[in-house]
Design a protein around this motif. Structure first.
Motif, PDB file in Angstrom:
ATOM      1  N   LYS A  63     -12.794  41.827  26.549  1.00  0.00           N
ATOM      2  CA  LYS A  63     -14.193  41.846  26.995  1.00  0.00           C
ATOM      3  C   LYS A  63     -14.652  40.459  27.444  1.00  0.00           C
ATOM      4  CE  LYS A  63     -16.195  45.237  26.819  1.00  0.00           C
ATOM      5  NZ  LYS A  63     -16.255  46.363  27.780  1.00  0.00           N
ATOM      6  N   THR A  64     -13.719  39.663  27.966  1.00  0.00           N
ATOM      7  CA  THR A  64     -14.068  38.368  28.539  1.00  0.00           C
ATOM      8  C   THR A  64     -13.602  38.321  29.997  1.00  0.00           C
ATOM      9  OG1 THR A  64     -12.000  37.365  27.764  1.00  0.00           O
ATOM     10  CG2 THR A  64     -13.940  37.116  26.361  1.00  0.00           C
ATOM     11  N   ILE A  65     -14.377  37.622  30.818  1.00  0.00           N
ATOM     12  CA  ILE A  65     -14.067  37.453  32.241  1.00  0.00           C
ATOM     13  C   ILE A  65     -14.112  35.962  32.568  1.00  0.00           C
ATOM     14  CG2 ILE A  65     -14.799  37.917  34.616  1.00  0.00           C
ATOM     15  CD1 ILE A  65     -13.783  40.411  33.189  1.00  0.00           C
ATOM     16  N   GLY A  66     -13.074  35.477  33.225  1.00  0.00           N
ATOM     17  CA  GLY A  66     -13.074  34.089  33.665  1.00  0.00           C
ATOM     18  C   GLY A  66     -13.855  33.923  34.958  1.00  0.00           C
ATOM     19  N   ILE A  67     -14.687  32.897  35.023  1.00  0.00           N
ATOM     20  CA  ILE A  67     -15.426  32.564  36.247  1.00  0.00           C
ATOM     21  C   ILE A  67     -15.024  31.156  36.669  1.00  0.00           C
ATOM     22  CG2 ILE A  67     -17.676  32.170  37.307  1.00  0.00           C
ATOM     23  CD1 ILE A  67     -18.899  34.159  35.409  1.00  0.00           C
ATOM     24  N   ALA A  95     -18.594  35.676  29.659  1.00  0.00           N
ATOM     25  CA  ALA A  95     -17.963  34.832  30.676  1.00  0.00           C
ATOM     26  C   ALA A  95     -17.310  33.607  30.048  1.00  0.00           C
ATOM     27  CB  ALA A  95     -18.995  34.392  31.705  1.00  0.00           C
ATOM     28  N   LEU A  96     -16.143  33.257  30.572  1.00  0.00           N
ATOM     29  CA  LEU A  96     -15.465  32.005  30.248  1.00  0.00           C
ATOM     30  C   LEU A  96     -15.488  31.175  31.527  1.00  0.00           C
ATOM     31  CD1 LEU A  96     -13.770  30.388  28.165  1.00  0.00           C
ATOM     32  CD2 LEU A  96     -11.742  31.485  29.126  1.00  0.00           C
ATOM     33  N   LEU A  97     -16.193  30.032  31.511  1.00  0.00           N
ATOM     34  CA  LEU A  97     -16.450  29.273  32.729  1.00  0.00           C
ATOM     35  C   LEU A  97     -15.448  28.142  32.916  1.00  0.00           C
ATOM     36  CD1 LEU A  97     -20.345  28.897  32.492  1.00  0.00           C
ATOM     37  CD2 LEU A  97     -19.012  30.734  33.551  1.00  0.00           C
ATOM     38  N   GLY A  98     -15.075  27.916  34.177  1.00  0.00           N
ATOM     39  CA  GLY A  98     -14.204  26.801  34.526  1.00  0.00           C
ATOM     40  C   GLY A  98     -14.664  26.168  35.826  1.00  0.00           C
ATOM     41  N   ASN A  99     -14.736  24.837  35.869  1.00  0.00           N
ATOM     42  CA  ASN A  99     -15.126  24.095  37.064  1.00  0.00           C
ATOM     43  C   ASN A  99     -13.914  23.373  37.644  1.00  0.00           C
ATOM     44  OD1 ASN A  99     -17.851  24.795  36.818  1.00  0.00           O
ATOM     45  ND2 ASN A  99     -18.272  23.077  35.453  1.00  0.00           N
ATOM     46  N   THR A 100     -13.623  23.629  38.902  1.00  0.00           N
ATOM     47  CA  THR A 100     -12.444  23.028  39.527  1.00  0.00           C
ATOM     48  C   THR A 100     -12.737  21.654  40.124  1.00  0.00           C
ATOM     49  OG1 THR A 100     -12.887  23.974  41.721  1.00  0.00           O
ATOM     50  CG2 THR A 100     -11.605  25.316  40.157  1.00  0.00           C
ATOM     51  N   SER A 101     -14.008  21.336  40.358  1.00  0.00           N
ATOM     52  CA  SER A 101     -14.372  20.121  41.100  1.00  0.00           C
ATOM     53  C   SER A 101     -13.640  20.075  42.434  1.00  0.00           C
ATOM     54  CB  SER A 101     -14.070  18.857  40.271  1.00  0.00           C
ATOM     55  OG  SER A 101     -14.807  18.867  39.068  1.00  0.00           O
ATOM     56  N   ASP A 102     -13.379  21.238  42.994  1.00  0.00           N
ATOM     57  CA  ASP A 102     -12.676  21.397  44.267  1.00  0.00           C
ATOM     58  C   ASP A 102     -11.276  20.788  44.251  1.00  0.00           C
ATOM     59  OD1 ASP A 102     -14.000  23.100  45.999  1.00  0.00           O
ATOM     60  OD2 ASP A 102     -15.399  21.574  46.669  1.00  0.00           O
ATOM     61  N   SER A 103     -10.646  20.787  43.076  1.00  0.00           N
ATOM     62  CA  SER A 103      -9.261  20.332  42.947  1.00  0.00           C
ATOM     63  C   SER A 103      -8.345  21.552  42.882  1.00  0.00           C
ATOM     64  CB  SER A 103      -9.089  19.489  41.684  1.00  0.00           C
ATOM     65  OG  SER A 103      -7.714  19.363  41.336  1.00  0.00           O
ATOM     66  N   THR A 104      -7.403  21.652  43.807  1.00  0.00           N
ATOM     67  CA  THR A 104      -6.505  22.812  43.813  1.00  0.00           C
ATOM     68  C   THR A 104      -5.570  22.795  42.607  1.00  0.00           C
ATOM     69  OG1 THR A 104      -4.977  21.617  45.279  1.00  0.00           O
ATOM     70  CG2 THR A 104      -6.597  23.066  46.313  1.00  0.00           C
ATOM     71  N   ALA A 105      -5.192  21.597  42.151  1.00  0.00           N
ATOM     72  CA  ALA A 105      -4.327  21.510  40.974  1.00  0.00           C
ATOM     73  C   ALA A 105      -5.063  22.008  39.729  1.00  0.00           C
ATOM     74  CB  ALA A 105      -3.857  20.071  40.776  1.00  0.00           C
ATOM     75  N   ARG A 106      -6.318  21.586  39.583  1.00  0.00           N
ATOM     76  CA  ARG A 106      -7.105  22.037  38.432  1.00  0.00           C
ATOM     77  C   ARG A 106      -7.382  23.536  38.536  1.00  0.00           C
ATOM     78  NH1 ARG A 106      -9.735  20.939  34.088  1.00  0.00           N
ATOM     79  NH2 ARG A 106     -11.857  21.651  33.680  1.00  0.00           N
ATOM     80  N   ARG A 118      -6.383  35.391  27.510  1.00  0.00           N
ATOM     81  CA  ARG A 118      -6.263  36.838  27.703  1.00  0.00           C
ATOM     82  C   ARG A 118      -7.547  37.447  28.271  1.00  0.00           C
ATOM     83  NH1 ARG A 118      -5.005  39.424  22.442  1.00  0.00           N
ATOM     84  NH2 ARG A 118      -4.425  41.216  23.720  1.00  0.00           N
ATOM     85  N   VAL A 119      -8.118  36.806  29.281  1.00  0.00           N
ATOM     86  CA  VAL A 119      -9.300  37.401  29.921  1.00  0.00           C
ATOM     87  C   VAL A 119      -8.897  38.714  30.572  1.00  0.00           C
ATOM     88  CG1 VAL A 119     -10.405  35.172  30.328  1.00  0.00           C
ATOM     89  CG2 VAL A 119      -8.918  36.142  32.087  1.00  0.00           C
ATOM     90  N   ASP A 120      -9.849  39.616  30.670  1.00  0.00           N
ATOM     91  CA  ASP A 120      -9.578  40.914  31.288  1.00  0.00           C
ATOM     92  C   ASP A 120      -9.530  40.829  32.809  1.00  0.00           C
ATOM     93  OD1 ASP A 120      -9.534  42.058  28.776  1.00  0.00           O
ATOM     94  OD2 ASP A 120     -11.642  42.621  28.829  1.00  0.00           O
ATOM     95  N   GLY A 121     -10.144  39.786  33.373  1.00  0.00           N
ATOM     96  CA  GLY A 121     -10.166  39.618  34.818  1.00  0.00           C
ATOM     97  C   GLY A 121     -10.815  38.294  35.164  1.00  0.00           C
ATOM     98  N   ALA A 122     -10.868  37.987  36.445  1.00  0.00           N
ATOM     99  CA  ALA A 122     -11.429  36.703  36.870  1.00  0.00           C
ATOM    100  C   ALA A 122     -12.245  36.853  38.148  1.00  0.00           C
ATOM    101  CB  ALA A 122     -10.315  35.677  37.077  1.00  0.00           C
ATOM    102  N   PRO A 144      -6.354  40.885  37.171  1.00  0.00           N
ATOM    103  CA  PRO A 144      -7.318  41.471  38.110  1.00  0.00           C
ATOM    104  C   PRO A 144      -8.338  40.411  38.522  1.00  0.00           C
ATOM    105  CG  PRO A 144      -7.018  42.883  36.184  1.00  0.00           C
ATOM    106  CD  PRO A 144      -6.361  41.581  35.868  1.00  0.00           C
ATOM    107  N   HIS A 145      -8.575  40.275  39.802  1.00  0.00           N
ATOM    108  CA  HIS A 145      -9.456  39.203  40.248  1.00  0.00           C
ATOM    109  C   HIS A 145     -10.192  39.590  41.520  1.00  0.00           C
ATOM    110  CE1 HIS A 145      -5.777  38.598  42.600  1.00  0.00           C
ATOM    111  NE2 HIS A 145      -6.571  38.081  43.528  1.00  0.00           N
ATOM    112  N   VAL A 146     -11.326  38.949  41.723  1.00  0.00           N
ATOM    113  CA  VAL A 146     -12.099  39.087  42.957  1.00  0.00           C
ATOM    114  C   VAL A 146     -12.402  37.689  43.471  1.00  0.00           C
ATOM    115  CG1 VAL A 146     -14.253  39.901  43.999  1.00  0.00           C
ATOM    116  CG2 VAL A 146     -13.111  41.283  42.254  1.00  0.00           C
TER     117      VAL A 146
END
Length: 338
Positions: A63-67, A95-106, A118-122, A144-146
């Motif tokens: 019941k968690t989704i990565g953003i 929601a589980l939040l992540g900021n990339t700072s526009d870095s493709t590696a991150r 183990r998020v259910d989707g992103a 699963p992702h959008v």
């Protein structure tokens, strides 16, 4: 030794079955509001705390989704994340939040972190310059992702965003209607398709009307007010601005308008400015900003609906969703508002 309070104890206190009590703590919408209140009141009275880690061991869903977003530099994404969280909360997800700072590696690192949790989707806004292979990385991880607001070079059926080509046309058409002789598209990173689509939509409309596209003032910069300010100041040292400017974002427009103010250039008469996004503060700037509104709530709802259909296995044959933007007319283009 006194044993801890169990879910069965809560169910007995509420006068309901253990399965019903379990559904309440899993935020299942099948449970009535009355039954939900009885279970939660019983849990509070008994001092029961639901163990989600143990529940995850019993079921495959967390019941968690990565953003994933580029982060807070662009104020648009603050409101967008809030809209996504609101839609997820209504569906019983956290929601589980992540900021990339526009870095493709991150970006790749954070996707793998989502998998570890183990998020259910992103829900993913790609970093600027994300390679076509990024979509393959997601597929191999079987998450699963959008994809949101910034499409990938390789494309994706699972995409929800604004119709940026239409948005560019709306902005350009408004400046053409004002009689602008030349129009520039200013700011934004070159390597994101949002920039490509918005600028191409604007250029097509300008070509149709016979209006000049000012390439000298169509520079690139990151999506921030500071970057817009610095770019405009540099361009002012090189040549005068055209009488119409479309900014890649409202944040950039704010910096550009401040640079014009410092140079004694009147926004709305000497230069007409249109932004993109319609962030909440846009209406309070001086001059208030005419902008192309990106419908964040509609995009968020469509994205969450699409992701949940993928998680449930019902999302095969899904088509990309483009939400129509809306031109919001204020003062920076030269219009007067009541």
């Amino acid at each position: 030794m006194r044993r801890g309070v169990t879910l069965a104890d809560v169910a007995a206190e509420a006068g309901l079955s253990r399965s019903t009590a379990s559904l309440v703590f899993r935020n299942d919408p099948v449970v009535s509001a009355k039954a939900r209140r009885r279970v939660l009141n019983a849990a509070e009275a008994l001092g029961y705390v639901y163990n989600r880690n143990a529940a995850r061991l019993r079921t495959s869903a967390t019941k968690t989704i990565g953003i994933l977003t580029p982060g807070p530099t662009n104020p648009f994404f603050g409101g967008f994340v809030g809209a996504l969280e609101h839609s997820l909360d209504g569906a019983g997800y956290t929601a589980l939040l992540g900021n990339t700072s526009d870095s493709t590696a991150r970006e790749t690192e954070l996707v793998r972190t989502f998998m570890e949790y183990r998020v259910d989707g992103a829900l993913i806004v790609p970093a600027a310059g994300s390679p076509a292979e990024f979509g393959e990385v997601l597929s191999k991880l079987e998450i699963p992702h959008v994809i949101l607001t910034r499409r990938l070079a390789a494309g994706s059926d699972y995409y929800v965003g604004s119709d940026d080509i239409l948005g560019g046309r709306l902005a350009a058409a408004h400046l053409v209607d004002h009689g602008c002789r030349a129009v520039a598209y200013l700011g934004g990173p070159l390597e994101v398709f949002t920039h490509v689509d918005r600028s191409s939509g604007a250029r097509r409309r300008l070509e149709e009307s016979g209006t000049e596209f000012d390439s000298a003032w169509s520079g690139y910069c990151e999506t921030s007010s500071a970057a817009g300010f610095d770019l405009a100041r540099r361009l002012l040292r090189e040549s005068p601005p055209p009488d119409g400017i479309i900014c890649h974002s409202d944040a950039i427009a704010l910096g550009v308008m401040r640079a014009f103010q410092d140079a004694g250039i009147a926004v709305g008469s000497d230069v007409r400015v249109v932004g993109f996004d319609d962030v909440p503060d846009a209406r309070y700037w001086w001059s208030s900003l005419t902008t192309v509104r990106v419908e964040v709530d509609a995009i968020a709802r469509a994205a969450v609906d699409m992701l949940l259909s993928l998680i449930s296995g019902e999302g095969t044959g899904t088509q990309p969703v483009l939400v129509e933007p809306e031109l919001i007319v204020r003062e920076s283009c030269g219009c007067s508002i009541a």
